[in-house]
Design a protein around this motif. Sequence first.
Motif, PDB file in Angstrom:
ATOM      1  N   ALA A  17       0.844  -1.196   0.000  1.00 36.44           N
ATOM      2  CA  ALA A  17       0.000   0.000   0.000  1.00 36.44           C
ATOM      3  C   ALA A  17       0.878   1.245   0.000  1.00 36.44           C
ATOM      4  CB  ALA A  17      -0.915   0.007   1.214  1.00 36.44           C
ATOM      5  N   ASP A  18       0.597   2.168  -0.927  1.00 35.10           N
ATOM      6  CA  ASP A  18       1.310   3.444  -0.944  1.00 35.10           C
ATOM      7  C   ASP A  18       0.936   4.283   0.274  1.00 35.10           C
ATOM      8  OD1 ASP A  18       2.657   2.900  -3.317  1.00 35.10           O
ATOM      9  OD2 ASP A  18       1.117   3.835  -4.562  1.00 35.10           O
ATOM     10  N   ASP A  19      -0.297   4.138   0.754  1.00 39.12           N
ATOM     11  CA  ASP A  19      -0.782   4.870   1.925  1.00 39.12           C
ATOM     12  C   ASP A  19      -1.162   3.843   2.990  1.00 39.12           C
ATOM     13  OD1 ASP A  19      -2.164   6.341   3.840  1.00 39.12           O
ATOM     14  OD2 ASP A  19      -3.211   7.584   2.356  1.00 39.12           O
ATOM     15  N   LEU A  20      -0.188   3.468   3.806  1.00 37.26           N
ATOM     16  CA  LEU A  20      -0.400   2.415   4.795  1.00 37.26           C
ATOM     17  C   LEU A  20      -1.483   2.792   5.803  1.00 37.26           C
ATOM     18  CD1 LEU A  20       0.398  -0.366   5.876  1.00 37.26           C
ATOM     19  CD2 LEU A  20       2.194   0.762   7.214  1.00 37.26           C
ATOM     20  N   ALA A  21      -1.527   4.039   6.236  1.00 37.99           N
ATOM     21  CA  ALA A  21      -2.546   4.453   7.208  1.00 37.99           C
ATOM     22  C   ALA A  21      -3.948   4.269   6.629  1.00 37.99           C
ATOM     23  CB  ALA A  21      -2.322   5.902   7.631  1.00 37.99           C
ATOM     24  N   ALA A  22      -4.136   4.654   5.380  1.00 38.85           N
ATOM     25  CA  ALA A  22      -5.445   4.486   4.736  1.00 38.85           C
ATOM     26  C   ALA A  22      -5.776   3.009   4.562  1.00 38.85           C
ATOM     27  CB  ALA A  22      -5.478   5.208   3.388  1.00 38.85           C
ATOM     28  N   LYS A  25      -6.896   1.544   7.879  1.00 38.04           N
ATOM     29  CA  LYS A  25      -8.261   1.991   8.185  1.00 38.04           C
ATOM     30  C   LYS A  25      -9.280   1.223   7.343  1.00 38.04           C
ATOM     31  CE  LYS A  25     -11.172   6.084   8.371  1.00 38.04           C
ATOM     32  NZ  LYS A  25     -11.274   7.508   8.134  1.00 38.04           N
ATOM     33  N   TRP A  26      -9.017   1.060   6.035  1.00 39.30           N
ATOM     34  CA  TRP A  26      -9.942   0.374   5.133  1.00 39.30           C
ATOM     35  C   TRP A  26     -10.124  -1.086   5.541  1.00 39.30           C
ATOM     36  CZ3 TRP A  26     -10.366  -3.438   1.311  1.00 39.30           C
ATOM     37  CH2 TRP A  26     -11.432  -3.290   0.426  1.00 39.30           C
ATOM     38  N   ASP A  58       3.992  -1.043   3.693  1.00 36.54           N
ATOM     39  CA  ASP A  58       4.233   0.199   2.962  1.00 36.54           C
ATOM     40  C   ASP A  58       5.010  -0.142   1.700  1.00 36.54           C
ATOM     41  OD1 ASP A  58       5.568   2.648   2.066  1.00 36.54           O
ATOM     42  OD2 ASP A  58       4.874   3.512   3.967  1.00 36.54           O
ATOM     43  N   SER A  59       4.510   0.299   0.556  1.00 35.63           N
ATOM     44  CA  SER A  59       5.128  -0.096  -0.717  1.00 35.63           C
ATOM     45  C   SER A  59       6.551   0.428  -0.877  1.00 35.63           C
ATOM     46  CB  SER A  59       4.250   0.331  -1.894  1.00 35.63           C
ATOM     47  OG  SER A  59       4.045   1.716  -1.888  1.00 35.63           O
ATOM     48  N   ARG A  60       6.985   1.339  -0.025  1.00 38.21           N
ATOM     49  CA  ARG A  60       8.393   1.785  -0.066  1.00 38.21           C
ATOM     50  C   ARG A  60       9.341   0.631   0.248  1.00 38.21           C
ATOM     51  NH1 ARG A  60       8.659   6.316   4.201  1.00 38.21           N
ATOM     52  NH2 ARG A  60       7.223   4.843   5.160  1.00 38.21           N
ATOM     53  N   PHE A 117      -6.000   0.147  -2.875  1.00 35.85           N
ATOM     54  CA  PHE A 117      -4.551   0.275  -2.871  1.00 35.85           C
ATOM     55  C   PHE A 117      -3.905  -0.523  -3.993  1.00 35.85           C
ATOM     56  CE2 PHE A 117      -6.743   0.318   1.108  1.00 35.85           C
ATOM     57  CZ  PHE A 117      -6.618   1.665   1.415  1.00 35.85           C
TER      58      PHE A 117
END
Length: 139
Positions: A17-22, A25-26, A58-60, A117
């Motif tokens: 996920a590029d946005d781990l926090a989102a 939550k999802w 996190d996709s990083r 994501f």
Amino acid sequence: MSETKTLRGLTTVSFWADDLAAAKKWYAELLGTDPYFERPGYAEFRLGDYQHELGLIDSRYAPGGSSTGAVGGAVVYWHVDDVTATFEKLLSIGAKEHEAPTVRGQGFITASVVDPFGNILGIMYNQHYLDVLDSNRKA
């Protein structure tokens, strides 16, 4: 000589996920629970009858040359009791149709979505899964 067994069971399914926090939550909304384990760049849920793990990364941290998102490859199917209702719920919270519910034979229905994501999430009604679960409970 002892025989080594391969692919003994599902342990963790990992999604990028590029946005781990989102993503946390999802998935917490979908699963009705918060991650049971977290560390920087990673969150993990335990779910289902066998407490399988769903990890969000996190996709990083993706290995160099890795593809992230729904670009092909394997689809992991999670057993659900009602494919159509679960598919509709997934769509209602922002997933996109990947494959509509499809009957694969008596006792087997599959569907899949792409989460917000970019990961493919498969769902399946699988009579064999229920038979094994019932057998294990009787043992």
